[in-house]
Motif scaffolding. Structure first.
Motif, PDB file in Angstrom:
ATOM      1  N   LYS A  81       0.857  -1.179   0.000  1.00 31.60           N
ATOM      2  CA  LYS A  81       0.000   0.000   0.000  1.00 31.60           C
ATOM      3  C   LYS A  81       0.892   1.227   0.000  1.00 31.60           C
ATOM      4  O   LYS A  81       2.057   1.169   0.387  1.00 31.60           O
TER       5      LYS A  81
ATOM      6  N   PHE B   1       1.634   7.281  10.093  1.00 26.30           N
ATOM      7  CA  PHE B   1       1.674   6.661   8.774  1.00 26.30           C
ATOM      8  C   PHE B   1       3.003   6.923   8.075  1.00 26.30           C
ATOM      9  O   PHE B   1       3.518   8.030   8.081  1.00 26.30           O
TER      10      PHE B   1
ATOM     11  N   ASN C 119       0.529   3.933   1.881  1.00 25.35           N
ATOM     12  CA  ASN C 119       0.752   4.314   3.266  1.00 25.35           C
ATOM     13  C   ASN C 119       0.629   3.103   4.165  1.00 25.35           C
ATOM     14  O   ASN C 119      -0.209   2.238   3.922  1.00 25.35           O
ATOM     15  N   ARG C 120       1.444   3.078   5.225  1.00 23.87           N
ATOM     16  CA  ARG C 120       1.454   1.980   6.187  1.00 23.87           C
ATOM     17  C   ARG C 120       1.704   2.535   7.571  1.00 23.87           C
ATOM     18  O   ARG C 120       2.442   3.509   7.703  1.00 23.87           O
TER      19      ARG C 120
ATOM     20  N   TYR D  41       9.829   2.162   3.197  1.00 24.36           N
ATOM     21  CA  TYR D  41       8.898   3.174   3.673  1.00 24.36           C
ATOM     22  C   TYR D  41       9.640   4.167   4.555  1.00 24.36           C
ATOM     23  O   TYR D  41      10.578   3.799   5.267  1.00 24.36           O
TER      24      TYR D  41
END
Length: 91
Positions: free
Chosen positions: A53, A64, A55-56, A77
């Motif tokens: 995804k 996020f 955003n995590r 990320y």
């Protein structure tokens, strides 16, 4: 609307014997527009591998994180609040 009425309307349309229209000029204009269309960054999120995804949640602070890089084996990320980098393995 009754079934009989719908069938009659369908027969009227299907039995139309008008002259066919050449739409090659219209299709050329359409193909030109398709070629010039630019994809925005929001469209690229649909191209991420399955399970990733944009955003995590961050495992360190809970805020996020946003995806920075995708390689063949993992995704990187970056958290906007604590500025820590996390890697997620791809299956």
């Amino acid at each position: 609307m009754s079934i009989e009425k719908r069938m009659q309307d369908f027969e009227k349309v299907s039995e139309k014997n008008g002259a066919s229209e050449n739409v090659s000029k219209r299709m050329a204009e359409f193909n030109k527009v398709i070629g010039e269309t630019k994809h925005h960054s929001s469209d690229k999120t649909g191209l991420l591998p399955f399970g990733l995804k944009r955003n995590r949640p961050c495992p360190h602070c809970g805020e996020f994180m946003e995806i920075q890089e995708v390689t063949a084996d993992d995704a990187t990320y970056l958290c906007g609040s604590c500025h820590k980098v996390s890697k997620v393995k791809l299956d």
